[in-house]
Design an enzyme around this catalytic site. Structure first.
Site, mmCIF file in Angstrom:
data_model
loop_
_atom_site.group_PDB
_atom_site.id
_atom_site.type_symbol
_atom_site.label_atom_id
_atom_site.label_comp_id
_atom_site.label_asym_id
_atom_site.label_seq_id
_atom_site.Cartn_x
_atom_site.Cartn_y
_atom_site.Cartn_z
ATOM 1 N N ASP A 1 0.943 -1.050 0.027
ATOM 2 C CA ASP A 1 -0.033 -0.175 0.186
ATOM 3 C C ASP A 1 0.942 1.197 0.118
ATOM 4 O O ASP A 1 2.152 1.290 0.049
ATOM 5 C CB ASP A 1 -0.985 -0.211 1.164
ATOM 6 C CG ASP A 1 -1.842 1.144 1.134
ATOM 7 O OD1 ASP A 1 -2.421 1.622 0.158
ATOM 8 O OD2 ASP A 1 -1.922 1.866 2.411
ATOM 9 N N SER A 2 0.137 2.315 -0.219
ATOM 10 C CA SER A 2 1.029 3.574 -0.026
ATOM 11 C C SER A 2 1.547 3.683 1.287
ATOM 12 O O SER A 2 2.657 4.631 1.608
ATOM 13 C CB SER A 2 0.160 4.811 -0.214
ATOM 14 O OG SER A 2 -0.965 4.823 0.437
ATOM 15 N N TYR B 1 -1.086 8.649 -1.845
ATOM 16 C CA TYR B 1 -1.371 8.399 -3.324
ATOM 17 C C TYR B 1 -2.611 9.201 -3.856
ATOM 18 O O TYR B 1 -2.645 9.633 -5.152
ATOM 19 C CB TYR B 1 -1.839 6.968 -3.579
ATOM 20 C CG TYR B 1 -0.424 6.088 -3.750
ATOM 21 C CD1 TYR B 1 0.659 6.553 -3.548
ATOM 22 C CD2 TYR B 1 -0.710 4.528 -3.896
ATOM 23 C CE1 TYR B 1 1.720 5.562 -3.460
ATOM 24 C CE2 TYR B 1 0.393 3.731 -3.913
ATOM 25 C CZ TYR B 1 1.491 4.388 -3.952
ATOM 26 O OH TYR B 1 2.585 3.129 -3.945
ATOM 27 N N CYS C 1 -4.311 -1.890 -1.879
ATOM 28 C CA CYS C 1 -4.517 -0.528 -2.100
ATOM 29 C C CYS C 1 -5.451 -0.326 -3.167
ATOM 30 O O CYS C 1 -5.497 -0.902 -4.110
ATOM 31 C CB CYS C 1 -3.186 0.277 -2.655
ATOM 32 S SG CYS C 1 -3.383 1.857 -3.301
ATOM 33 N N ASN C 2 -6.589 0.381 -2.888
ATOM 34 C CA ASN C 2 -7.593 0.544 -3.714
ATOM 35 C C ASN C 2 -7.202 1.265 -5.102
ATOM 36 O O ASN C 2 -7.565 0.761 -6.213
ATOM 37 C CB ASN C 2 -9.022 1.180 -3.287
ATOM 38 C CG ASN C 2 -9.413 0.524 -2.263
ATOM 39 O OD1 ASN C 2 -10.698 -0.227 -2.499
ATOM 40 N ND2 ASN C 2 -8.874 0.214 -0.909
ATOM 41 N N GLU D 1 -2.490 8.630 8.717
ATOM 42 C CA GLU D 1 -1.022 8.516 8.464
ATOM 43 C C GLU D 1 -0.552 9.144 9.673
ATOM 44 O O GLU D 1 0.526 8.892 9.971
ATOM 45 C CB GLU D 1 -0.540 9.000 7.214
ATOM 46 C CG GLU D 1 -0.565 8.099 5.941
ATOM 47 C CD GLU D 1 0.077 6.692 6.090
ATOM 48 O OE1 GLU D 1 1.332 6.831 6.610
ATOM 49 O OE2 GLU D 1 -0.296 5.818 5.720
ATOM 50 N N CYS E 1 -10.699 2.543 0.422
ATOM 51 C CA CYS E 1 -9.594 2.953 0.589
ATOM 52 C C CYS E 1 -8.997 2.123 1.888
ATOM 53 O O CYS E 1 -9.700 2.374 2.894
ATOM 54 C CB CYS E 1 -9.436 4.394 0.922
ATOM 55 S SG CYS E 1 -7.688 4.900 1.256
ATOM 56 N N THR E 2 -7.943 1.395 1.785
ATOM 57 C CA THR E 2 -7.501 0.775 2.928
ATOM 58 C C THR E 2 -6.997 1.110 4.187
ATOM 59 O O THR E 2 -6.989 0.873 5.355
ATOM 60 C CB THR E 2 -6.222 -0.423 2.368
ATOM 61 O OG1 THR E 2 -5.349 0.266 1.931
ATOM 62 C CG2 THR E 2 -6.883 -1.331 1.392
ATOM 63 N N HIS E 3 -6.779 2.509 4.171
ATOM 64 C CA HIS E 3 -6.709 3.489 5.398
ATOM 65 C C HIS E 3 -8.015 3.509 6.061
ATOM 66 O O HIS E 3 -7.924 3.846 7.287
ATOM 67 C CB HIS E 3 -6.215 4.796 4.984
ATOM 68 C CG HIS E 3 -4.661 4.958 4.804
ATOM 69 N ND1 HIS E 3 -4.398 4.349 3.458
ATOM 70 C CD2 HIS E 3 -3.478 5.256 5.500
ATOM 71 C CE1 HIS E 3 -2.835 4.525 3.564
ATOM 72 N NE2 HIS E 3 -2.591 5.130 4.622
HETATM 73 N N1 DGL Z 1 -4.639 3.202 0.964
HETATM 74 C C1 DGL Z 1 -4.689 3.248 -0.366
HETATM 75 C C2 DGL Z 1 -5.916 2.971 -1.243
HETATM 76 O O1 DGL Z 1 -6.524 1.964 -0.690
HETATM 77 C C3 DGL Z 1 -3.842 4.732 -1.091
HETATM 78 C C4 DGL Z 1 -4.227 5.785 0.026
HETATM 79 C C5 DGL Z 1 -3.485 7.096 -0.430
HETATM 80 O O2 DGL Z 1 -2.091 6.933 -0.264
HETATM 81 O O3 DGL Z 1 -4.157 7.925 -0.617
HETATM 82 O O4 DGL Z 1 -6.509 3.811 -1.994
#
Ligand code: DGL
Length: 204
Positions: A13-14, A45, A76-77, A156, A188-190
């Protein structure tokens, strides 16, 4: 063979978001090991051009493969939205999995006859990957996508439970509630780190 089974599953992931996916992999497959890469040089990202995301994802997939991963999960989506096909083509011997199709299938099961809401980064929303995946999972399902640019930096920075995060959750979730969505995809995985706040706004 034995060596292959002992090889790790590569996950990336990012940043810390993909750890939510790695945790589920290890919960379901406790005898596997995970090799995790957080692209902290390039995080977030969200607002980057999709071509750039695709090239990061191909580089990282190749790197995880070169470190002995037997398969790669794009946790990461954004990467899943724009790079899955290219990575499968570039690394035909390595299974590469994304998160968008499985999430969309789960969402249509939960939404009933109601529309599906998607919370995601600007890039994922602009790719419309979720609209396409939900349509593939159940044609005719309405999809409402909401970009949430403030979320990833909050996570983050360790501010997932702050008043700012609650305000952001209200701003992003309320428009989807007004559309009558039956479920919300955390695209988004965050975002699972923000789940308590999102649920406070969205209800059960
Ligand atoms: N966690 C990532 C996703 O699922 C990217 C998040 C990011 O860095 O903006 O899209």
């Amino acid at each position: 063979g034995e060596r292959l089974n002992g090889a790790p599953i590569g996950v990336f992931d990012s940043g810390v978001g993909g750890l939510t996916v790695a945790a589920q992999i290890l919960r379901k497959l406790p005898s596997e090991s995970v090799l995790y890469l957080a692209d902290t040089v390039h995080v977030p990202y969200g607002e980057r051009p999709l071509d750039e995301i695709r090239s990061f994802a191909l580089d990282i997939t190749g790197f995880l493969r070169s470190m002995g991963s037997k398969m790669v999960v794009m946790a990461c989506n954004m990467s899943s939205a724009v790079a899955l096909g290219a990575a499968r083509e570039a690394f035909p011997d390595t299974p590469v999995l994304g998160v968008i199709a499985p999430g969309s299938r789960a969402a249509v099961r939960l939404a009933g006859d109601r529309p599906v809401g998607v919370l995601a980064t600007t890039g994922t929303v602009s790719s419309h990957a979720y609209s396409a995946a939900v349509a593939a999972a159940r044609p005719g399902t309405a999809v409402f996508e909401q970009a949430c640019p403030r979320f990833v930096p909050l996570v983050e920075n360790g501010d997932a439970e702050s008043p700012e995060a609650y305000e952001a959750a209200r701003e992003y979730v309320q428009p989807l509630l007004r559309e009558g969505v039956g479920t919300l995809i955390l695209g988004c995985t965050h975002y699972p780190f923000l789940c308590p706040l999102i649920q406070e706004v969205a209800g059960p």
